[in-house]
Design an enzyme around this catalytic site. Structure first.
Site, PDB file in Angstrom:
ATOM      1  N   ASP A  85       0.954  -1.070  -0.031  1.00  0.00           N
ATOM      2  CA  ASP A  85      -0.100   0.079  -0.038  1.00  0.00           C
ATOM      3  C   ASP A  85       1.061   1.052   0.000  1.00  0.00           C
ATOM      4  O   ASP A  85       0.334   2.231  -0.579  1.00  0.00           O
ATOM      5  CB  ASP A  85      -0.987  -0.111   1.144  1.00  0.00           C
ATOM      6  CG  ASP A  85      -2.022  -1.090   1.001  1.00  0.00           C
ATOM      7  OD1 ASP A  85      -2.358  -1.245  -0.155  1.00  0.00           O
ATOM      8  OD2 ASP A  85      -2.696  -1.520   2.238  1.00  0.00           O
ATOM      9  N   GLU A  86       2.015   1.124   0.608  1.00  0.00           N
ATOM     10  CA  GLU A  86       2.972   2.216   0.655  1.00  0.00           C
ATOM     11  C   GLU A  86       3.436   2.392  -0.574  1.00  0.00           C
ATOM     12  O   GLU A  86       3.480   3.613  -1.256  1.00  0.00           O
ATOM     13  CB  GLU A  86       4.207   1.850   1.719  1.00  0.00           C
ATOM     14  CG  GLU A  86       4.014   2.375   3.056  1.00  0.00           C
ATOM     15  CD  GLU A  86       5.383   2.179   3.657  1.00  0.00           C
ATOM     16  OE1 GLU A  86       5.357   2.605   5.040  1.00  0.00           O
ATOM     17  OE2 GLU A  86       6.382   1.511   3.320  1.00  0.00           O
ATOM     18  N   LEU A  87       3.694   1.547  -1.264  1.00  0.00           N
ATOM     19  CA  LEU A  87       4.199   1.567  -2.651  1.00  0.00           C
ATOM     20  C   LEU A  87       3.408   2.394  -3.662  1.00  0.00           C
ATOM     21  O   LEU A  87       3.596   3.175  -4.359  1.00  0.00           O
ATOM     22  CB  LEU A  87       4.858   0.244  -3.194  1.00  0.00           C
ATOM     23  CG  LEU A  87       5.213   0.205  -4.407  1.00  0.00           C
ATOM     24  CD1 LEU A  87       6.657   0.858  -4.804  1.00  0.00           C
ATOM     25  CD2 LEU A  87       5.556  -1.223  -5.138  1.00  0.00           C
TER      26      LEU A  87
END
Length: 956
Positions: A85-87
């Site tokens: 999700d960060e990516l």
């Protein structure tokens, strides 16, 4: 930038890191963090944020506010939905905000990340269990994208510490490419710096280099150099911005003392040591030869100063860059500096933005100020200095105050602008100053050979003088040889003339002073030119017969009107003597029927006498070998055309509105250098000009001669032909041989021309074809592929139009062509970048439509075609309104000119245009809200309906 309360507030830059596993933090990121902190760069990671199923809002904010994200991709990275999700969020910021993303492949191959294979793929599949198809699709796309970003591959490094050092250095360099906030609002700065960066070759650290920045005063050289210094200074060991080198001269010093003084100043600045003393001229090389330095030498006006400060590149260490800004290009050439950036004037749109930011503190003017802003940018001729000064002086003032200030500034230069512009003039040799003033008053926008012909009999070395003025950025000489002086410099030149002592003046431009001189015989021998605007005087002026006798050196006489009126205020005695060596005679509305019998045109280079009362000029042949131009436009009473057999150097002849002329004598066949012949509304002309088959003739206009039924034979060198209001029945036989023809315009009230010859398609240089009022023209033959503009107006029988398969046509205008067939209309609306044709319904390809003059769309793309249906409320012959479009983009706004002049139309018409939105100020984002509001400059033009088509390129 990411933020953390525990981070020192003095750190300016921050980096976000995305990784998985404590081993990565301990073995890699801790060392990277340490390296970055030494350079004052903070690094944010998510180790203190509690993990959950979705990433925390604080983390999302940290990603969005970071300048750089480093993604460390290990074998276990894809085992964390949190990391994935960060990516996704990181790549969103890369796409929407231009965030820099760096990758480190830590024990995993980039192809495994791209394709989710091997151990990386196994970890990813486990994470995907129980997730939706959409979620998995988004993650896969993110991994594919990040796997395609070139980065550091851990397996390619033998020494991990060296890789860490390189990562830290790359982060530092990338952060340093950001410009200081001091320059963020400078319009066009990124374009300037991008071009300069390619000249600087910053990746080459083997040798030092000197680069020049050249341009006229006020164009922004110093500001660009400061921005350059701000952006790249962190990549050098020592930096120095040495401002105003021009003013650094200590009076009383000899050449050696001056050089010592300059070197002391430079070393004091760059080594940060006050009042440093040097004792020999090798001090700079001695101190800086091993250091990588960035030095800006601003406003250099003398070669000796440049030699004192940067005589050789070996004075400085490898990778050093010396930037020299100057108005004098010759200094750079004399010093052997070949890498030079010439600062161009901003575009019309950039000029509006520069002015608006200083006048309104935003990139666009308020709606009701659009006309005034156009007036200002025209007054300043887009010079950034003028735009900034004017913007600041007008800020906060009302419309009526603007009018008063602009009226004043159109006649007198602002002191702040004049002070900057006059520096270059003051440093000229007196001969070059004289040349500058003559150009400002008489010869701006003239060709260089014409200027040399005008001034060839004086004491000036005109060729060298022009070169000097061009080197010093006081004029520009175009590729066609046209001498161009900026409008504000021209205005400054006029003010210099007016401030000279009366007995020293070479040029008279004050109307009241000129009146006094001509009425009292008080002219002096020093006067070489008179520039007399008669529309600025109220009383009658009676010139004395001997008014010009004392002005023996008078070469240039220009009597004209800037405001047209029919009142003749200047009265000329019959026995008046013109100056004997006159080279320019420009007299609008000359009041007598003939020039004085003593008039001798032997030295004349230009005879320019429009709207006069002349019935003839002189008797018999005259010595005219110097004559290059002759303008008799508006000589309504001219019955006898002068014998031009001796005008063997004549290049341009203007005979528009010579209504009493019956014939053009055969002496025109002697004009073997004639390039342009203009004859409009010679209503009584019985015989067209014969012997026009001149190899030199390139431009021929024959308009309003209704007694003529045939175009004279012209040479194969003809480039532009305009024929209007003649009883033209056919094209001449020589038409098929006009291989150089680029422009053909045929207009007529009742011509009998029924078709164009088929061989027009073989005129491979033809660019513009314009046909009007050819009422028997039913079809057009195949047109050449070279054609870019086609206008067919009021050809009421026209049905079919043919284009070659490789046509490059861009502009298609068919006003009042009501019989156009369906296929012709389809081709026109499909291929044209600009089009005008009858129609009341917007074509289907314009899929965003609205009744009225405005609509709003949402789009990620930058290229559009627009279509509006327009109608005239009244048939006003002289009303040619412009069509404008005010475009709102994410709370920003810009106004574009869509159509320069809508002609008289009898029914509803469609108008199509194309344009790109230029994202110079970060306006454009994902899913932009874009509003279009169309308006006309005349209330006589009504906008009934509008539509927009989003143009998607293959690259998009």
């Amino acid at each position: 930038m990411a933020s953390s309360s525990s981070l020192p507030q003095t750190w300016r830059y921050r980096v976000f890191t995305s990784f998985h596993g404590p081993d990565v933090r301990k073995t890699l990121l801790s060392h990277v963090r340490k390296q970055l902190s030494c350079n004052g760069i903070s690094m944010f990671d998510d180790q203190w944020i509690e993990r959950s199923q979705t990433i925390a809002p604080a983390l999302t904010q940290a990603i969005r506010e970071s300048r750089i994200s480093i993604v460390v991709l290990s074998k276990k990275y894809a085992s964390s939905s949190w990391c994935l999700d960060e990516l996704v969020e990181i790549l969103k910021c890369k796409e929407s905000m231009g965030q820099i993303v760096m990758t480190v492949f830590y024990g995993v191959d980039p192809s495994h990340v791209r394709n989710q294979t091997r151990d990386f793929g196994i970890a990813f599949d486990e994470t995907c269990q129980g997730k939706t198809e959409e979620k998995m699709r988004i993650w896969r796309q993110a991994l594919t994208n990040v796997g395609n970003i070139a980065g550091e591959h851990f397996l390619n490094w033998d020494n991990e510490s060296m890789m860490i050092e390189k990562i830290a250095r790359d982060v530092s360099n990338k952060l340093n490419t950001r410009i200081s906030r001091d320059f963020e609002d400078m319009v066009g700065i990124e374009t300037h710096l991008k071009k300069l960066q390619s000249l600087l070759h910053l990746d080459d650290e083997e040798e030092a280099m000197i680069v020049g920045i050249c341009g006229p005063a006020g164009i922004g050289k110093t500001t660009i150099a400061r921005a350059l210094h701000s952006r790249f200074s962190n990549s050098f060991q020592l930096t120095c911005f040495m401002e105003n080198v021009r003013g650094s001269c200590n009076s009383g010093l000899d050449e050696y003392g001056l050089k010592m003084h300059l070197q002391e100043n430079l070393l004091s600045k760059i080594l940060n040591q006050n009042s440093m003393k040097v004792y020999h001229l090798g001090a700079i090389q001695e101190r800086l030869c091993d250091l990588k330095v960035l030095i800006v030498l601003d406003d250099v006006d003398d070669l000796k100063k440049l030699e004192a400060l940067a005589d050789e590149t070996r004075w400085f260490g490898p990778g050093s860059r010396i930037i020299v800004t100057t108005e004098d290009q010759e200094i750079l050439e004399q010093h052997g500096i070949s890498n030079t950036y010439h600062v161009d004037f901003p575009t019309r749109e950039e000029a509006r933005q520069i002015f608006s930011r200083f006048a309104f503190r935003q990139s666009y003017p308020p709606y009701n100020f659009g006309r005034l802003v156009e007036r200002v940018t025209k007054l300043c001729s887009s010079l950034p200095l003028g735009l900034r000064v004017m913007g600041s002086s007008l800020r906060g003032k009302k419309e009526n105050e603007w009018e008063v200030i602009l009226n004043r500034l159109e006649n007198s230069l602002c002191q702040d602008i004049e002070r900057v512009l006059k520096v270059g003039y003051d440093n000229l040799h007196e001969n070059d100053q004289s040349l500058f003033l003559h150009i400002a008053c008489f010869f701006n926008l003239e060709k260089d050979d014409y200027v040399m012909a005008m001034l060839s009999d004086g004491n000036l070395d005109v060729r060298l003088g022009l070169k000097t003025l061009a080197y010093k950025s006081l004029i520009e000489i175009s590729t066609e040889g046209v001498v161009v002086m900026h409008k504000l410099l021209q205005q400054m030149g006029s003010q210099v003339v007016q401030r000279q002592e009366p007995w020293k003046r070479q040029i008279l431009i004050d109307a009241h002073e000129i009146c006094d001189v001509l009425e009292t015989d008080s002219g002096s021998r020093s006067v070489t030119g008179i520039c007399y605007d008669t529309s600025t005087i109220q009383d009658e002026v009676y010139i004395r017969a001997g008014a010009f006798k004392r002005m023996r050196n008078l070469r240039f006489l220009s009597i004209y009107k800037t405001r047209f009126d029919r009142k003749d205020r200047v009265h000329v005695p019959e026995d008046m003597d013109f100056p004997s060596r006159l080279r320019l005679l420009h007299w609008v509305a000359y009041p007598r029927k003939c020039l004085p019998h003593t008039f001798c045109p032997e030295y004349l280079v230009e005879l320019n006498m429009p709207e006069n009362e002349l019935e003839k000029l002189w008797e018999g042949p005259q010595p005219l070998t110097n004559l290059k131009r002759m303008n008799l436009n508006g000589s309504k009473h001219l019955k006898e055309f002068p014998d031009l057999s001796n005008a063997t150097n004549l290049e341009r002849l203007f005979l528009d509105n010579c209504e009493s002329l019956v014939e053009i004598p055969c002496s025109i066949g002697s004009l073997h250098k004639l390039e342009c012949l203009y004859m409009a509304n010679c209503l009584n002309l019985q015989h067209g000009p014969t012997h026009c088959n001149l190899a030199s003739l390139e431009v021929f206009q024959l308009i309003g001669s209704r007694n003529l039924r045939k175009i004279p034979d012209l040479s194969t060198n003809i480039v532009s032909l305009v024929v209007m209001d003649t009883m033209l029945e056919e094209m001449p036989d020589s038409f098929r041989h006009w291989s150089r023809l680029r422009r053909l315009c045929i207009f007529g009230c009742e011509p009998t021309l029924e078709k164009l010859p088929d061989f027009i398609k073989y005129l491979h240089r033809l660019k513009e074809l314009c046909l009007q009022n050819l009422r028997k023209l039913a079809s057009l033959p195949e047109l050449p592929a070279s054609l870019t503009s086609l206008t067919v107006a009021s050809s009421v029988l026209l049905e079919t139009v043919s284009f070659s398969f490789d046509s490059t046509i861009e502009i298609l205008y068919f006003p009042n062509c009501f019989k156009l067939g369906r296929e012709a209309r389809r081709v026109i609306t499909t291929i044209a970048l600009q089009a005008l044709l009858p129609g009341s319904k917007i074509p289907a390809e314009f899929d965003h439509r609205a009744i009225g003059n405005s609509l709003i769309i949402r789009s990620d793309f930058k290229r559009f075609r627009i279509c509006v249906v327009i109608s005239r409320k009244e048939k006003m012959e002289k009303d040619v309104p412009k069509l404008l479009c005010r475009i709102g983009i994410n709370d920003c706004c810009v106004e574009k000119l869509i159509f320069g002049g809508v002609p008289r139309i009898e029914t509803e018409h469609m108008l199509i245009s194309s344009f790109d939105l230029l994202d110079k100020d970060g306006w454009l984002k994902q899913d932009n809200e874009i509003s279009f509001e169309f308006s006309a400059t005349s209330q006589n033009l009504e906008i009934i309906e509008c539509g927009v088509q989003i143009v998607v390129d293959k690259t998009d």
